[in-house]
Enzyme design. Structure first.
Site, short mmCIF file in Angstrom:
data_model
loop_
_atom_site.label_atom_id
_atom_site.label_comp_id
_atom_site.label_asym_id
_atom_site.label_seq_id
_atom_site.Cartn_x
_atom_site.Cartn_y
_atom_site.Cartn_z
CB SER C 64 34.83 42.61 40.12
OG SER C 64 34.84 43.76 39.32
CE LYS C 67 38.43 44.25 39.25
NZ LYS C 67 37.53 45.38 39.59
CE1 TYR C 189 40.77 44.27 35.69
CE2 TYR C 189 39.69 45.50 33.94
CZ TYR C 189 39.78 45.15 35.26
OH TYR C 189 38.87 45.64 36.17
CE1 TYR C 240 33.62 46.80 42.21
CE2 TYR C 240 31.53 45.85 42.90
CZ TYR C 240 32.63 45.87 42.04
OH TYR C 240 32.72 44.96 41.06
CB VAL C 258 29.50 44.45 37.39
CG1 VAL C 258 30.02 43.92 36.07
CG2 VAL C 258 28.49 45.56 37.15
#
Lengths: 304, 304, 304, 304
Positions: C64, C67, C189, C240, C258
């Protein structure tokens, strides 16, 4: 050297010409009667200088901004134990505030949503001999201004119409997260929200958060770490459902109130407060948001 | 011809041997002290005969079962206008009851969730001269039994611990869906829930719903259509989050209460009530559910 | 002058003795086989110096963290128009990520929840000639390191198990917030998430965000304002459901993945990255969070 | 003796004069082109007689009505084991259908919401040799009509636009509640929904549910208990967010489809189907609901 006075003047000139000044909160008569054209800014540097423009010496109802001050008092007295009873995460839910409280079994998301501030009020009611007197004394002390006071009419009006807060307090009670009687806690809570300050007083009250925990009179009220953490919570949770937007556009820790006030700060540098009573759709001062965005853009100052 | 007495006897024999009798509601002392082994059934045929087994003549707290009776009284007085203030859809949400109310802006899902019953109580408080006296008179009239009464201790206990109901009532008030004072409405509501009946009295009180609106004494209390509609709401909403399960397993309109009572009926045929105070995880009488499932299986009777 | 090397060494010594190292993500084999004892930190000062300890030169799956880089590329190409399709508010909901997307009619809360990052991926697929090649070229450019690459096995594994991402992409599509085919967008992605970097490479890739938009080679990739705003989103949305906690405990904008990586930065001062593959209950590197908390405590540096 | 033909004629005369005929579903071209003035009813008595009015012999897309038939087939093959993978409670949530699925960890609320029907489709794909052929054979068998068929164009259109169903199936898969490939299950599901029937055929297909499990040709397809339970689920869950309203106004178990069809039944008495393609705000046939309400009012027949 930044010419703060010119910048404030420019912002003032531009913002007061804005046609859409937002909507004034009308749920209690004392807030509804304010003139929409009122607008003031006060800037207090940690170095001592201060600057202002417009109605910076008129008093207004600080409302939810008081939640930062009650949190500061609770933390100064109890320390990290308060986090057993509430969390520090953004609420992120524009729709259902009680539902989140229900889903999370009575643990409020953070101290700046109503249910969280009610838990803080409950902690203070348990701790203080005379909650209303002691809290006011604390605010007068940290701001060095004995002229600050409650507006008892406002507190009374809120008590008569604050059904959503009664719902939140009773829900907390049903989850065993309220020690004292609902009526006692909310009486304190409504008074706390009714406090009136000028823009200038507000920057002084928040001085300790930009100054590593030391207030204007140089007394240590909070540890450096406590001040830093309160600032972090202001950044992530200070603007209802617009916290991300404020961080994104303005880039300072801050807190707004439904009375149209906003206070924000840059650690070690300054505290700035704005008052413009018209609110945007998310309940934050419309012109206040704009003014602060321009301020950080023009001064090129933000935490990011 | 069905031998109802044998069937009731068989069910009784089987059910009382069940080891897991569920958990008794303990939130108020008056409910917590009941013997878990208590078990009674009463069956009242529309044709006149009646049958019973076990503790069918012991009084118990009917609790939420009273919501059907207050709805009946409100409908008989106001007619369809009551549906401006609440809906008739199943709540379907095991987690967040206040959140649904919040999401739907103060319109309760149906009259059998607490917030819906509080709106009905509000309607009755506005309508009746002496709500508590008049409601009791209504129940005594439809059941033909002047021995039915409130348990004032239970009502008082609920008032002291019913924070979730105070939260719901205040939330309704914040959405302008409560006309009277929260305290007045809830005082009536808690009394209504505290009514005590025997299984036998309960079947008589519900007689009118299985008999096209006419009570035992043959007086027309509701129109046929009103009775039919209340039965429909019982079927879709009568068992908290287990309404689908009850329709599926038992197949009769019915209503349960946290005191361990359940009443169900087959229109034009019979009314049956069971009392067994131990509750399952969803708050319905564990043995009561089992007994009714067996009753409709063994008699081969259901609306489906 | 802060002795960064000593501080990193101290943190390393303390953290590797921690018994509870969290849980490794096991949903794909490539992540599951990592040694839990791996631990590395790299610190890159804007002034040029850098410091490291432990496994700072081992490659790991940035997941992540990518991102932030895809957001940076999209913003550099499209500017503020991207905000028509997603928001910048914290998600604040630990339970239901798709429900929030559904409730808000296909507008993702922010670019760092999966649905938001999928919208960014969709924007890039529309913009770029060869999305996978061009995105990799962008990352190599800003970090000045041509050795950075996708891990095709990881991308492939995610494609086979990423049902929740397929659900999110289809839900976006049902709300007309996905221009390209679900399979095409998710292929890009999953590759983006599979990028592998060392701690050292990661700090170089994020250099531009701490340096007013200019990358290590001093090329202007983003405007100062764009860099500032990405930092703001990292602070409010980077962890998160633990964003508030990270702001509170660490006080730096950052992003976790993660795979156990975390990168954080102090504007104009430094970028720091940590890798420790065991995750806490909220999906962030357990030892990584601890290490960063100690780093800001011991160096007395944070944005607050 | 009720004069059914006169009642149907009266309803027809009244309903076709209604100015607001609702809105036709437009998401696929095959549904969008239907004439809004189409209206038909067919009534099939268990005793053998049948009555009809209007366009009762025109074919229409049964859409969600097929969910009852796939449930019947699954139950006839698997029995009560299917309830390990889904529940029988009303969904009760007009806003967020995927959120409920997410909140309840992949266990659909009931077999008549899309996610529940997809689980049933998955069960049938696992069980049947040739799902599409076998399912059609089942429907032809129970209705005694070999002219019933899929509309392959409709199935194809739904496949191209059914992103929300792809989202649901992938979410189920992410919770391990889908055994087969998403594409395979949805291909079957979209075909199942595309089945076309006339009002007359529809009453024949549902004959077994009003006749204790025996179809028109007197073959036992379901046990009496299975038929009864499917009826119970229709009553509590058959009309999306209007199940309570339908039970309240009509008082029969039934099922609607987005093609404008509704079928309802009174056990041991009759099956009635209506087709009027204009939908109300909750997605059920507007004139169909009205017609059925009048039918049960005028015939004085309902399960309550």
């Amino acid at each position: 050297m930044i010419d703060y006075q010119s910048i404030l003047n420019n912002i003032y000139q531009e913002v007061i010409q804005e046609k859409d000044k937002g909507e004034i909160a009308t749920y209690i008569p004392e807030l509804a009667n304010i003139d929409k054209n009122t607008f003031g800014i006060h800037l207090q540097l940690i170095s001592g200088d201060s600057f202002s423009v417009g109605d910076s010496e008129k008093k207004f109802s600080i409302q939810s901004i008081s939640k930062v001050l009650s949190l500061a008092l609770a933390i100064s007295k109890v320390g990290t134990n308060i986090w057993n009873r509430l969390d520090v995460e953004p609420s992120g839910n524009p729709f259902n505030h009680l539902s989140l409280l229900e889903l999370e079994k009575g643990i409020p998301r953070n101290p700046f949503i109503n249910s969280g501030a009610i838990v803080i009020a409950d902690i203070l009611v348990s701790l203080l001999d005379s909650p209303k007197i002691d809290f006011l004394a604390f605010i007068r002390e940290i701001s060095g201004d004995s002229g600050i006071d409650y507006n008892y009419k406002v507190a009374d009006s809120e008590k008569k119409t604050g059904f959503n807060n009664y719902a939140a307090a009773n829900l907390l009670k049903s989850f065993n997260n309220l020690e004292n009687d609902v009526d006692v806690v909310l009486d304190f809570y409504f008074h706390q929200c009714s406090i009136e300050m000028t823009c200038s007083q507000l920057t002084k009250a928040f001085y300790l958060l930009a100054n590593k925990g030391k207030c204007l009179a140089n007394n240590k009220i909070l540890t450096k770490s406590q001040a830093k953490r309160i600032n972090a919570i202001m950044l992530t949770c200070g603007f209802y459902d617009e916290a991300g937007e404020f961080a994104f556009e303005v880039g300072l820790p801050g807190k707004s109130g439904v009375g149209g006030g906003i206070v924000a700060l840059l650690p070690n540098e300054f505290i700035i407060s704005v008052w413009a009573p018209g609110l945007n759709e998310r309940g934050n001062s419309k012109l206040g948001m704009q003014a602060l965005e321009q301020f950080t853009t023009q001064t090129n100052q933000s935490i990011f």
